[in-house]
Structure formats: C-alpha cells, structure tokens
Design a protein around this motif. Structure first.
Motif, mmCIF file in Angstrom:
data_model
loop_
_atom_site.group_PDB
_atom_site.id
_atom_site.type_symbol
_atom_site.label_atom_id
_atom_site.label_comp_id
_atom_site.label_asym_id
_atom_site.label_seq_id
_atom_site.Cartn_x
_atom_site.Cartn_y
_atom_site.Cartn_z
ATOM 1 N N ARG A 84 0.856 -1.101 -0.028
ATOM 2 C CA ARG A 84 -0.169 -0.071 0.016
ATOM 3 C C ARG A 84 0.991 1.323 -0.173
ATOM 4 N NH1 ARG A 84 -5.225 0.437 1.303
ATOM 5 N NH2 ARG A 84 -5.285 -1.478 2.499
ATOM 6 N N ILE A 85 0.630 2.313 -0.921
ATOM 7 C CA ILE A 85 1.213 3.305 -0.873
ATOM 8 C C ILE A 85 0.066 4.408 -0.234
ATOM 9 C CG2 ILE A 85 2.300 5.192 -2.475
ATOM 10 C CD1 ILE A 85 2.552 2.690 -4.419
ATOM 11 N N ASP A 86 1.081 5.396 0.392
ATOM 12 C CA ASP A 86 0.098 6.570 0.991
ATOM 13 C C ASP A 86 0.633 7.884 0.526
ATOM 14 O OD1 ASP A 86 -1.879 8.170 2.026
ATOM 15 O OD2 ASP A 86 -1.029 7.787 4.299
ATOM 16 N N ASP A 87 0.439 8.312 -0.760
ATOM 17 C CA ASP A 87 1.174 9.281 -1.256
ATOM 18 C C ASP A 87 0.352 10.591 -1.918
ATOM 19 O OD1 ASP A 87 0.636 8.112 -3.427
ATOM 20 O OD2 ASP A 87 2.865 7.966 -4.549
ATOM 21 N N GLY A 88 -0.904 10.367 -1.629
ATOM 22 C CA GLY A 88 -1.894 11.374 -2.343
ATOM 23 C C GLY A 88 -2.385 11.063 -3.747
ATOM 24 N N LEU A 89 -1.737 10.087 -4.138
ATOM 25 C CA LEU A 89 -2.147 9.430 -5.614
ATOM 26 C C LEU A 89 -3.074 8.213 -5.615
ATOM 27 C CD1 LEU A 89 0.716 10.758 -7.807
ATOM 28 C CD2 LEU A 89 -1.479 11.872 -7.347
ATOM 29 N N TYR A 141 3.373 5.643 -12.287
ATOM 30 C CA TYR A 141 4.365 4.850 -11.833
ATOM 31 C C TYR A 141 5.153 5.895 -11.082
ATOM 32 C CZ TYR A 141 2.555 0.900 -14.073
ATOM 33 O OH TYR A 141 1.682 -0.108 -14.591
ATOM 34 N N TYR A 142 5.003 7.031 -11.181
ATOM 35 C CA TYR A 142 6.081 8.304 -10.696
ATOM 36 C C TYR A 142 4.910 9.197 -9.931
ATOM 37 C CZ TYR A 142 10.222 7.121 -12.924
ATOM 38 O OH TYR A 142 11.464 6.027 -13.510
ATOM 39 N N ARG A 143 5.568 9.555 -8.825
ATOM 40 C CA ARG A 143 4.662 10.775 -8.244
ATOM 41 C C ARG A 143 5.072 12.100 -8.758
ATOM 42 N NH1 ARG A 143 4.705 14.101 -3.852
ATOM 43 N NH2 ARG A 143 2.801 14.467 -2.822
ATOM 44 N N GLY A 144 4.176 12.349 -9.864
ATOM 45 C CA GLY A 144 4.435 13.597 -10.522
ATOM 46 C C GLY A 144 5.870 13.979 -10.662
ATOM 47 N N LEU A 145 6.275 15.300 -10.568
ATOM 48 C CA LEU A 145 7.705 15.856 -10.734
ATOM 49 C C LEU A 145 8.550 15.462 -9.489
ATOM 50 C CD1 LEU A 145 6.875 18.651 -13.190
ATOM 51 C CD2 LEU A 145 7.764 16.307 -13.960
ATOM 52 N N SER A 146 8.220 14.829 -8.587
ATOM 53 C CA SER A 146 8.974 14.892 -7.140
ATOM 54 C C SER A 146 10.327 14.054 -7.504
ATOM 55 C CB SER A 146 8.310 14.021 -6.408
ATOM 56 O OG SER A 146 8.003 12.637 -6.524
ATOM 57 N N ALA A 147 10.646 13.462 -8.470
ATOM 58 C CA ALA A 147 11.985 12.907 -8.988
ATOM 59 C C ALA A 147 12.910 13.985 -9.238
ATOM 60 C CB ALA A 147 11.879 12.062 -9.983
ATOM 61 N N TYR A 195 -0.473 20.420 -16.038
ATOM 62 C CA TYR A 195 -0.148 20.048 -14.537
ATOM 63 C C TYR A 195 -0.903 20.751 -13.524
ATOM 64 C CZ TYR A 195 4.478 17.747 -16.239
ATOM 65 O OH TYR A 195 5.530 16.858 -16.750
ATOM 66 N N THR A 196 -1.031 20.053 -12.314
ATOM 67 C CA THR A 196 -1.604 20.750 -11.477
ATOM 68 C C THR A 196 -0.645 20.497 -10.099
ATOM 69 O OG1 THR A 196 -3.632 20.791 -9.933
ATOM 70 C CG2 THR A 196 -3.074 18.471 -10.445
ATOM 71 N N ALA A 197 -0.770 21.234 -9.042
ATOM 72 C CA ALA A 197 0.066 21.183 -7.703
ATOM 73 C C ALA A 197 -0.494 20.049 -6.924
ATOM 74 C CB ALA A 197 0.200 22.471 -7.116
ATOM 75 N N MET A 198 0.148 19.322 -6.234
ATOM 76 C CA MET A 198 0.039 18.428 -5.224
ATOM 77 C C MET A 198 0.128 19.225 -3.916
ATOM 78 S SD MET A 198 1.329 14.840 -6.417
ATOM 79 C CE MET A 198 2.994 15.393 -6.841
ATOM 80 N N ASP A 199 -0.088 18.775 -2.850
ATOM 81 C CA ASP A 199 -0.244 19.204 -1.520
ATOM 82 C C ASP A 199 1.165 19.945 -1.057
ATOM 83 O OD1 ASP A 199 -2.845 18.639 -1.134
ATOM 84 O OD2 ASP A 199 -2.836 17.055 0.210
ATOM 85 N N ASP A 200 2.320 19.014 -1.532
ATOM 86 C CA ASP A 200 3.493 19.492 -1.165
ATOM 87 C C ASP A 200 4.344 20.517 -1.962
ATOM 88 O OD1 ASP A 200 3.978 17.899 -3.057
ATOM 89 O OD2 ASP A 200 5.323 16.339 -1.976
ATOM 90 N N GLY A 201 3.482 20.885 -2.998
ATOM 91 C CA GLY A 201 4.065 21.704 -4.106
ATOM 92 C C GLY A 201 4.555 21.229 -5.360
ATOM 93 N N PHE A 202 4.769 19.812 -5.451
ATOM 94 C CA PHE A 202 5.201 19.081 -6.559
ATOM 95 C C PHE A 202 4.193 19.191 -7.539
ATOM 96 C CE2 PHE A 202 8.706 17.775 -3.672
ATOM 97 C CZ PHE A 202 9.873 18.169 -4.685
ATOM 98 N N ALA A 203 4.220 19.030 -8.858
ATOM 99 C CA ALA A 203 3.469 19.021 -9.921
ATOM 100 C C ALA A 203 3.202 17.628 -10.342
ATOM 101 C CB ALA A 203 3.840 19.811 -11.197
ATOM 102 N N ARG A 204 1.747 17.393 -10.629
ATOM 103 C CA ARG A 204 1.405 16.062 -11.345
ATOM 104 C C ARG A 204 0.795 16.399 -12.615
ATOM 105 N NH1 ARG A 204 -3.790 15.233 -11.171
ATOM 106 N NH2 ARG A 204 -4.976 16.029 -9.330
#
Length: 475
Positions: free
Chosen positions: A203-208, A409-415, A432-441
């Motif tokens: 299980r992944i808990d990363d908002g996606l 398979y990736y969490r937006g541009l967090s790489a 693109y749209t922003a995720m809670d931590d400011g990275f874009a998806r």
C-alpha cells in the motif's frame, strides 16, 4: 530556403529516479531508472540556439536479451547516445532531415558492425533528432506541428516510403495539432486492481491513486492499455479481473488496447488466446471495445511472412507493430503482412513517424478505409522535457488515444528539483496541477489531457531546463 544546422557542442546529464510502485511489463519489473538530459547547441543560419531532449533509460525494452543485466543495458543506451552525438559532430551544415539522415545512416552502419539491435541504436539518433527539432523550432519561433506540416525540416517522404513520391507532409498531417488527447492508462501486469489487492506491504500513501478502480475515479479514465505476459491461462484470468473492474467503473463508456510486449513467440499460441477470448461470453463482449492489439510476437519473427502472415488469420483483430518498427521499411513490411499499422514513441524517431503517419493516411485514402492506424504509446514518459515533447509530437501527428503511464508509476515531478514543478505549473498550468507539497503532477481530467500550452511552445517545453545540478557525463 531551409534553415541549415551545424552542431556546435553538446552536454549530457544524468539523474536517478525511483518509481512509486513497481511497473511489470514483458520480462521486466521497473522500480528505478536513470533519466538523462541531452542539450545540443546548433548554429542555425548564423545564430547559435540550444535544443534539449530527455528520456528515462529503461532496460528490457530496446533490447530484451534475458541474459543482459540492467546495468549493461543502461551503459549501452548511454553508448548509443554518445555515438549519435559523435556522428552529428561530423555533419556539415545541413537542413534538418538531411542532418538526421546522415546521423541515422552512420549509426545504422556502426550498430550493424557492433551487433547492436536497430531499435536500441536508433534511440541514440532520436535523442539527437529531438534536440535538433527543439533548436529549429526555437530558431523559427514556431511549433513542432508547424515544422512538420509546412515541411521546414525538408522531409523527403519518398526517402522513407517510395510510394509517397511526389507527396508532401501537408497533404496528410493535421491542419492543426490536437488540442486534447485521451489518456490511455496502462494496466501493468502487477498493478493492484481493487482495494482487495492492497496489503500493508504494497500500500502507498502518497496522495495519488494506486488501484485501477481508484485511478478510474480519480482521473476519469475511459481508455486503457492492458498487458499480457504470454501465458494463455494466466492472461485470461488477468483479463477477466480487469474486465470486471473496467465495466463496473465505466459501464459501456470505455475502449482499450492489448499489449503483447513480444511475449508470444509462437503465432498459433497467440491465436489460441484470441480464440479463447472469443469463446468466453464476458470477455467477448468486453473485447468489442478493443481498438487494436500491439506487438504480440517477438521482433525476430513478427515480420517473417512464413510465421506471422496476419492476412491469413481469418477474422483477425487489428494488430500493429511496436518494437519491430526499428527499420525505416518496417511499417511497409508490416502492412504487406496484414498488420494494421504501428506505434509512435519519440524514442523511435519523429521524422520517421511523420512519414509513417503520411503513409497510413495515404493508404486509408486510396483504399477508402480507416483500417490503418498509428497509435501513441508511452515509455514511462515523465516531465519536464520527455513527456512534453512526446505529447507535442503526438498532437502534431494526430494520434488521439495516447498511452500514459508516467503519471501512475511516478509521483508527479517529485523525482526532480521543486523548481521544475514551479516552472511547469507556471508555463503549463493546463497540463500540470500542484499536489499538497507543491510538486506538480499531470492533470488528467475526464480521462483527457489539455495540450494548449504544449502546442504553443516551440517543441512542447518552452522554458529553460537547468541541468547543472545533475551528474555530467562525458560525450
């Protein structure tokens, strides 16, 4: 008068990326991959302009030799980029297509001598080609679609497909690039389908979203790409499970493709899978929404008329090639065997793809059919360059349903550094749209992507991408 280009210098940078979940396709399971940025400075009609290209280095796609380790395949991917850059340095000032031809021909000769697969060798050429097209579009203040349709690259269609002699790209390519595309979501072989497939370990808990059912709800998906693995019983079981999720979530508003990933080495074995699908009431109904089947047979046999003559397959579904599209003549060969077309990925080449699209549209016109098709496929494209350039090319070619999996398979541009996300949100706020931590998806809405800003940029990107923070490689 076509613009003349001469390579001045080039740099190659590398960074490492990790996926948020494993991506199982064919014989590979991807959990991490290097990502490289190639920047080339060209003198174009007396002015120096920089073009950029980028891609993930994914083992077990360009070369599916089971005995090779991932590290060796990555080294070979870097080598083909270096060789292509080396050949590009030797080209005198030339128009874009002529420049590409010289690099392509030199790379073909070198690869044959060294025993490198054509698909792998041409990946290096495609990286140089993308920098070339980016620089030219910037120099001419126009989009990739304009470069191709108005033939500012000097594309000689007959040099790739002789039957197109006397024709020009504007006869076949869209008058305007597509403003939107349908995101065809990849369902990997190990992707969880429902909440019941999740455990404390995976299980992944990363908002996606993680499961297929959650992805459908979150993104509004209605086009899908389903993977098979070459085992008839296992593939049937997986397809039944996917069928249940898609029909429960989408009702009848869906379509899909089936990706063989070269997993069926024997043609009769794949025909058996198809016959078993047709004999299963629920699967047969589901498969009425099939768009095409992609490369079920291994590349060594897929274009062998004694093994894979699709024309002899009675009541066959549409089948296209993908990995077999490594030689310039491959599409014409495939059509003669009864295949319905080919795929486009930027890693296989853009000007070649433009010629392929022209041939497909030409055949459809003269035969008064819509049978022949070009598909848009994905190689885990992620921003801030590779994804954008891929979408720009798909829009220019008129490919409406495009496989997308980098968003999954990736969490937006967090790489990448957060400044990349900020740049993308500012320049490409539709994509693109922003995720809670400011990275874009990637902003898939209603199962579609808005390409307005992509088409407005020279070659999709439109902003400078700083690469100095990444590892600099020798060229």
């Amino acid at each position: 008068m076509l613009s003349q280009l001469k390579l001045v210098d080039a740099t190659l940078h590398r960074t490492e990326t990790q996926t948020r979940m494993p991506f199982r396709f064919g014989i590979a399971v991807m959990t991490a991959a290097p990502h490289v940025f190639l920047q080339c400075r060209y003198e174009i009609d007396g002015t120096v302009v920089t073009g950029i290209a980028a891609d993930g280095l994914l083992p077990k796609w360009f070369d599916k030799s089971p005995e090779k380790e991932a590290a060796q395949e990555i080294d070979e991917m870097l080598l083909v980029i270096r060789r292509a850059v080396g050949f590009a340095r030797e080209v005198s000032a030339a128009a874009a297509f002529e420049f590409w031809q010289q690099v392509y021909q030199a790379q073909v000769k070198w690869a044959a001598e060294e025993g490198f697969p054509s698909l792998l060798a041409q990946f290096g050429v495609s990286m140089v080609e993308r920098t070339l097209l980016d620089a030219l579009a910037r120099a001419e203040h126009c989009s990739l679609a304009t470069l191709l349709r108005e033939n500012r690259v000097g594309l000689d269609l007959a040099a790739i497909h002789p039957e197109l002699a006397g024709h020009t790209p504007n006869e076949f390519l869209p008058e305007q690039p597509l403003a939107k595309i349908i995101a065809r979501h990849t369902v990997g072989l190990s992707d969880p389908l429902t909440a019941a497939d999740l455990t404390s370990e995976n299980r992944i808990d990363d908002g996606l979203p993680q499961t297929l059912e959650d992805c459908i709800r979150f993104y509004g998906l209605y086009h899908f790409k389903l993977k098979v693995q070459g085992d008839v019983e296992g593939d049937l079981e997986r397809l039944r499970s996917v069928t249940q999720v898609v029909t429960q979530q989408c009702g009848t508003n869906y379509a899909f493709t089936l990706d063989g990933n070269e997993q069926y080495r024997a043609f009769p074995r794949f025909v058996e899978l198809w016959d078993r699908i047709q004999a299963d009431a629920s699967l047969k109904s589901f498969f009425e929404k099939l768009i095409f089947i992609e490369q079920p047979l291994y590349r060594d046999v897929a274009l062998d008329p004694s093994i894979a003559n699709i024309s002899d397959w009675e009541n066959s579904p549409p089948v296209i090639i993908d990995e077999s599209d490594a030689e310039l003549s491959a599409l014409a060969q495939a059509l003669e065997l009864g295949y319905a077309g080919t795929s486009h990925k930027n890693c296989k080449g853009i000007m070649k793809a433009a010629a392929h699209r022209c041939l497909i549209n030409h055949r459809n016109a003269i035969e008064n059919t819509s049978r022949y098709q070009m598909s848009g496929e994905d190689l885990v494209n992620i921003g801030p360059v590779a994804l954008l350039q891929d979408l720009a090319a798909q829009a220019a070619l008129g490919n409406t349903s495009i496989e997308r999996n980098g968003h999954h398979y990736y969490r937006g541009l967090s790489a990448f550094p957060k400044e990349f996300s900020q740049s993308m949100l500012q320049q490409h706020g539709d994509l693109y749209t922003a995720m809670d931590d400011g990275f874009a998806r990637v902003n898939i809405t209603g199962g579609e992507l808005d390409l307005t800003s992509i088409n407005a940029a020279p070659f999709g990107v439109g902003v400078e991408i700083p690469t100095d923070a990444f590892e600099k490689l020798s060229l």
